[in-house]
Design a protein around this motif. Structure first.
Motif, PDB file in Angstrom:
ATOM      1  N   ALA A   1      62.035  28.948 -30.732  1.00  0.00           N
ATOM      2  CA  ALA A   1      61.212  29.992 -30.109  1.00  0.00           C
ATOM      3  C   ALA A   1      61.886  30.526 -28.840  1.00  0.00           C
ATOM      4  O   ALA A   1      61.868  31.729 -28.570  1.00  0.00           O
TER       5      ALA A   1
ATOM      6  N   GLU B   1      59.616  54.624 -33.554  1.00  0.00           N
ATOM      7  CA  GLU B   1      58.987  53.324 -33.832  1.00  0.00           C
ATOM      8  C   GLU B   1      60.013  52.197 -33.856  1.00  0.00           C
ATOM      9  O   GLU B   1      59.709  51.067 -33.477  1.00  0.00           O
TER      10      GLU B   1
ATOM     11  N   PHE C   1      71.492  43.422 -29.676  1.00  0.00           N
ATOM     12  CA  PHE C   1      72.496  43.294 -30.724  1.00  0.00           C
ATOM     13  C   PHE C   1      72.649  44.619 -31.463  1.00  0.00           C
ATOM     14  O   PHE C   1      71.675  45.221 -31.874  1.00  0.00           O
TER      15      PHE C   1
ATOM     16  N   LEU D   1      64.890  49.688 -39.250  1.00  0.00           N
ATOM     17  CA  LEU D   1      63.856  49.435 -40.246  1.00  0.00           C
ATOM     18  C   LEU D   1      63.546  50.769 -40.924  1.00  0.00           C
ATOM     19  O   LEU D   1      63.064  51.694 -40.278  1.00  0.00           O
TER      20      LEU D   1
ATOM     21  N   ARG E   1      66.790  36.445 -27.758  1.00  0.00           N
ATOM     22  CA  ARG E   1      67.226  37.611 -28.543  1.00  0.00           C
ATOM     23  C   ARG E   1      66.327  38.810 -28.287  1.00  0.00           C
ATOM     24  O   ARG E   1      66.775  39.954 -28.328  1.00  0.00           O
ATOM     25  N   ALA E   2      65.049  38.532 -28.032  1.00  0.00           N
ATOM     26  CA  ALA E   2      64.116  39.642 -27.809  1.00  0.00           C
ATOM     27  C   ALA E   2      64.367  40.305 -26.462  1.00  0.00           C
ATOM     28  O   ALA E   2      64.346  41.528 -26.358  1.00  0.00           O
TER      29      ALA E   2
ATOM     30  N   ILE F   1      59.304  49.066 -31.531  1.00  0.00           N
ATOM     31  CA  ILE F   1      59.061  47.720 -32.058  1.00  0.00           C
ATOM     32  C   ILE F   1      59.870  46.691 -31.256  1.00  0.00           C
ATOM     33  O   ILE F   1      59.416  45.564 -31.020  1.00  0.00           O
ATOM     34  N   ALA F   2      61.047  47.100 -30.804  1.00  0.00           N
ATOM     35  CA  ALA F   2      61.855  46.181 -29.989  1.00  0.00           C
ATOM     36  C   ALA F   2      61.140  45.893 -28.674  1.00  0.00           C
ATOM     37  O   ALA F   2      61.117  44.762 -28.189  1.00  0.00           O
TER      38      ALA F   2
ATOM     39  N   ARG G   1      67.661  50.790 -29.269  1.00  0.00           N
ATOM     40  CA  ARG G   1      66.847  49.622 -29.580  1.00  0.00           C
ATOM     41  C   ARG G   1      67.411  48.383 -28.884  1.00  0.00           C
ATOM     42  O   ARG G   1      66.673  47.576 -28.316  1.00  0.00           O
TER      43      ARG G   1
ATOM     44  N   ARG H   1      57.952  46.008 -28.282  1.00  0.00           N
ATOM     45  CA  ARG H   1      56.817  45.169 -28.639  1.00  0.00           C
ATOM     46  C   ARG H   1      57.257  43.717 -28.724  1.00  0.00           C
ATOM     47  O   ARG H   1      56.601  42.815 -28.209  1.00  0.00           O
ATOM     48  N   LEU H   2      58.409  43.484 -29.380  1.00  0.00           N
ATOM     49  CA  LEU H   2      58.916  42.119 -29.494  1.00  0.00           C
ATOM     50  C   LEU H   2      59.271  41.564 -28.119  1.00  0.00           C
ATOM     51  O   LEU H   2      59.224  40.364 -27.900  1.00  0.00           O
TER      52      LEU H   2
ATOM     53  N   THR I   1      64.633  32.734 -29.849  1.00  0.00           N
ATOM     54  CA  THR I   1      64.070  34.012 -30.303  1.00  0.00           C
ATOM     55  C   THR I   1      63.738  34.887 -29.093  1.00  0.00           C
ATOM     56  O   THR I   1      64.020  36.087 -29.077  1.00  0.00           O
ATOM     57  N   ASP I   2      63.141  34.277 -28.087  1.00  0.00           N
ATOM     58  CA  ASP I   2      62.822  35.016 -26.850  1.00  0.00           C
ATOM     59  C   ASP I   2      64.073  35.596 -26.216  1.00  0.00           C
ATOM     60  O   ASP I   2      64.084  36.717 -25.722  1.00  0.00           O
TER      61      ASP I   2
END
Ligand SMILES: Nc1ncnc2c1ncn2[C@@H]1O[C@H](COP(=O)(O)OP(=O)(O)O)[C@@H](O)[C@H]1O
Ligand SMILES: [Mg+2]
Lengths: 381, 246, 172
Positions: free
Chosen positions: B79, B106, B91, B99, B85-86, B110-111, B158, B113-114, B82-83
């Protein structure tokens, strides 16, 4: 949350999603259908039992009658009592004579469901003592007494069957009868009944020496236990069923019905889960790269889980929404059933069921999706 | 001296496929300081992508350590990685990896949002990011209606969305024609000059020549590096071009 | 090349030296100044060889000459255009010569030389790449810049090969 993304994925394969939703709808409506029919039937039994409060039904069942066979229909057409016994029973002390009578029962038309009240039930009863059978139910039209040997009282369902009103002529087993009165809507045992004088019934059925049963009503409710004790002591060979005993044996039937209904529901859930699971597993397979990308740019496991769960839930819930019109349509067209008293609560319950289907169905694909590696985004180049 | 943004210590990546072990990364020691624009150059199969995935907390090394801003990646939970990377690592993929169901806007949103950015701020920032890469007019388009160069610009927006401390790019020009490739390199150059740390992997010396620091990679090992400083003198270059013949 | 560029220009129309300078600069994209003296001496040599001749001499005091192409000059232009252009032989690569001499003399280190050369090539590559991407650039120069970039990339790959065969890695 990634619900917007889930909706877009569903939209991308909308043809497949539509079929899935329809399949789930069929499964959920199976649950609604079974539950509606069975719980309507169940209510009917309960109301019949209530109508029998304070009464004892005395029958003599054939030796080979299996235990509890009489449970659903309290009145067994195979029961037979000779007239002397019947008279002796009616002479017992502490009875409300007006509400006690020997009865002769014969099904005139079978019900589509086994072990239920016949669609038409002939009831021979001593004139003047009609309340022994009819109990608390009131007249919808005409009088609830039998004025002569060829008069009849019809339950609401029977009246509908013959399309007859008081004063009309009907024919039973080749004999013409004049309709004296029609009963208000009542449980099937009363609804489907055709009351005629006992002696006429005996003559028509060729059973001059016997009756089916004797219905005894205690003058005072507190006399009931004494009456039962007396019956048990003097007539050990007879079956005396009070409303409590009937309740007990009906309980067995009802729990069987409940199991049947649960089995149908479980099947519906199981098939629904499998259908959605197949579709969502396939969807996850197609979304591997995108899920990998989401993971690579920082989507946590729970987000991926919510994505997959949303895809499953949206389809299962839409299925539940679609299930109601399908259930109504089938009940109307196929069964002709128009008493949907339990349909709405059942439907609300099936929304919950659909949610359960969605959650269960998403477990496997979500497990797969959550284990997609961020590097998945970089494969298939 | 500050700790490097990203550092590796004798890092190895060995893939085992049906009994055959492939040593993709073989004992690399690398340290990238804040603000550096670093290019890893090597031929195809030299382990560039494998190394970049290790740097980007997308993969775990078989041996050795990867340290991001003083934090040992091996000690972080999934986790936490993941954080990372967010929020802290952006990258950029060779194949863009937008997507396809989401619009350009969007895809950037979304990035954010993540990255845990609140809704109101997301709206404003996604638009600002698209303006930064010159795509505000294409905000409502789907990636499929964009050219390769435009898609990569969306991917850059992004990647930059959560103001990462480290921007990683794997062959960002690999799927682009030379004009679009040069545009992307110019954009990365501008981003790097704004103080952003960039580590780019490429087999193209032209792309690599935009970096400040060019590290050569071969067979999973570093083969030396070159620092390139200062903007080229264009007039002098033109003169030189004509020298040969005239 | 200057000789043949002038022949090409004179084939279109007779011109005097100053016009030739301007026309040539324009053909090169206007980025480079051509030395007038060089044009003057080249014209003189071509006149001597019989490839051009003076068509007209202006009457003002300065005596400006207008040149035109001769049939001999036309023949030479045709021959030159159809001839295959030769590149310098590979062995003429300047860096290779240095590597060769380093080996013979045993002085210095090939690693350091390769690293320095690589750096120079990368810088040049960057310059021509940036130049080629400049939208204001004229097409002639862009073609040259792209060509130079391709050559430099090949040179960089070749340096890799040299390093692999001759030397262990080194950082500068
Ligand atoms: N997932 C994998 N499984 C097995 N081998 C791999 C995997 N990924 C890369 N490799 C191998 O590792 C080596 C380095 O690959 P890679 O890092 O992709 O190099 P590059 O990006 O420089 O082309 C190659 O030989 C490649 O085949
Ligand atoms: Mg690669």
């Amino acid at each position: 949350m990634l619900i917007d993304l889930a909706l877009k994925y569903i939209w991308r394969r909308r043809g497949r999603a539509l079929l899935t939703i329809f399949a789930v709808a069929v499964m959920v409506q199976l649950h609604i259908l079974a539950n509606s029919v069975l719980s309507t039937y169940r209510q009917d039994i309960q109301r019949q039992l209530a109508a029998f409060a304070g009464k004892v039904l005395v029958q003599r069942l054939p030796e080979d009658t299996p235990e509890g066979a009489a449970s659903g229909n309290f009145v067994n057409a195979h029961s037979s009592l000779d007239l002397a016994t019947a008279d002796a029973l009616l002479d017992l002390p502490g009875l409300d004579a007006q509400a006690s009578s020997a009865v002769l029962l014969a099904p005139l038309a079978r019900s589509p469901m086994p072990d239920t009240t016949p669609a038409l039930l002939l009831v021979g009863i001593t004139p003047g003592r009609e309340t022994a059978y009819l109990g608390v139910f009131q007249s919808a039209a005409g009088a609830l007494t039998l004025p002569d040997a060829h008069s009849a009282i019809l339950g609401a369902g029977a009246a509908e069957h013959f399309a007859a009103q008081p004063g009309a002529q009907i024919t039973l087993l080749g004999q013409a009868f004049t309709v004296a009165g029609v009963l208000e809507a009542a449980p099937s045992l009363f609804n489907n009944a055709v009351l005629i004088p006992l002696e006429t019934a005996q003559a028509l059925l060729g059973r001059e020496e016997t009756v089916s049963a004797v219905i005894l009503t205690a003058a005072q409710v507190e006399d009931m236990p004494g009456l039962q004790a007396q019956l048990a002591a003097q007539y050990p060979a007879l079956q005396a069923a009070t409303n409590e005993e009937m309740l007990r044996s009906a309980g067995t039937l009802m729990s069987q019905l409940d199991s049947l209904s649960s089995a149908i529901t479980a099947t519906a859930v199981g098939v629904g889960v499998v259908i959605i699971m197949i579709v969502v597993v396939q969807a996850v397979l197609e979304q591997r790269r995108e899920i990998g990308t989401l993971r690579a740019i920082g989507a946590h496991h729970w987000r991926i889980y919510s994505l997959v769960l949303s895809e499953a839930l949206v389809q299962s819930l839409l299925g539940a929404v679609l299930a109601l019109p399908i259930a109504v349509l089938i009940l109307r067209l196929a069964v002709g059933w128009d008493k949907f008293t339990t349909l709405l609560p059942t439907w609300l319950e099936s929304i919950g069921l659909a949610a359960l289907i969605g959650v269960l169905a998403s477990l496997l694909p979500a497990w797969q999706a959550v284990h997609i590696n961020p590097l998945e985004a970089l494969r298939y180049e | 001296m500050n700790p490097p943004i990203i550092e590796t210590k004798d890092v190895w990546k060995i893939y085992g496929s049906n009994g055959v072990a492939v040593e993709a990364v073989r004992g690399i020691d690398l340290a990238v300081q804040a603000g550096e624009f670093c290019a890893l150059v090597g031929p195809s199969g030299s382990g560039k992508s494998s190394l970049l995935h290790l740097l980007g907390a997308m993969d775990t090394p078989s041996r050795g350590e990867v340290i991001f801003a003083g934090r040992l990646l091996a000690q972080l939970s999934d986790a936490q990685r993941t954080d990372l990377r967010a929020r802290e690592i952006g990258f950029i993929f060779q194949t863009f990896n937008l997507l396809p169901m989401l619009t350009v806007w969007e895809n950037v949103e979304i990035a954010l949002r993540l990255g845990g950015v609140p809704l109101a701020e997301r709206k404003q920032r996604a638009s600002a990011l698209l303006a930064q890469v010159g795509l505000q007019e294409r905000a409502r388009h789907l990636p499929s209606s964009l050219s390769g160069g435009e898609r990569q610009r969306v991917a850059i927006a992004r990647a930059l969305a959560n103001r990462p401390r480290l921007l990683l790019a794997d062959e960002p020009t690999g799927n682009l024609d030379s004009q679009n490739g040069t545009d992307i390199m110019k954009m990365l150059r501008v981003i790097a000059e704004g103080g952003q740390t960039v580590v780019m992997v490429t087999h193209d010396f032209r792309a690599a020549s935009y970096a400040d620091r060019v590290i050569l990679l071969r067979d999973g090992r570093l083969r030396g590096e070159t620092h390139l400083e200062g903007a080229p003198d264009m007039q002098q270059t033109v003169e030189r071009l004509f020298q040969l013949g005239l | 090349m200057l000789t043949h560029a002038l022949l090409g220009l004179l084939r279109c129309q007779p011109m005097h030296g100053y016009d030739l300078k301007h026309a040539l600069e324009q053909a090169l994209g206007g980025n480079r100044e051509v030395n007038f003296g060089q044009i003057y001496t080249t014209l003189g040599r071509m006149e001597r060889d019989g490839w051009v001749q003076v068509a007209e001499r202006s009457e003002d005091g300065r005596g400006k000459k207008t040149y035109e192409i001769t049939s001999l000059g036309q023949q030479e232009l045709t021959r030159w255009l159809s001839e295959i252009a030769e590149k310098p032989a590979p062995l003429n690569d300047a860096f290779f010569s240095k590597l060769l001499v380093q080996r013979i003399a045993g002085e210095g280190s090939p690693q350091v030389m390769i690293a320095a050369q690589r750096r120079a090539y990368l810088q040049q590559l960057h310059a021509v790449t940036v130049l080629a991407a400049d939208p204001r650039l004229d097409p002639v120069t862009r073609l040259l810049a792209d060509g130079a970039a391709l050559h430099l990339q090949a040179d960089l790959h070749w340096l890799d090969l040299c390093e692999e065969r001759l030397a262990a890695p080194v950082n500068d």
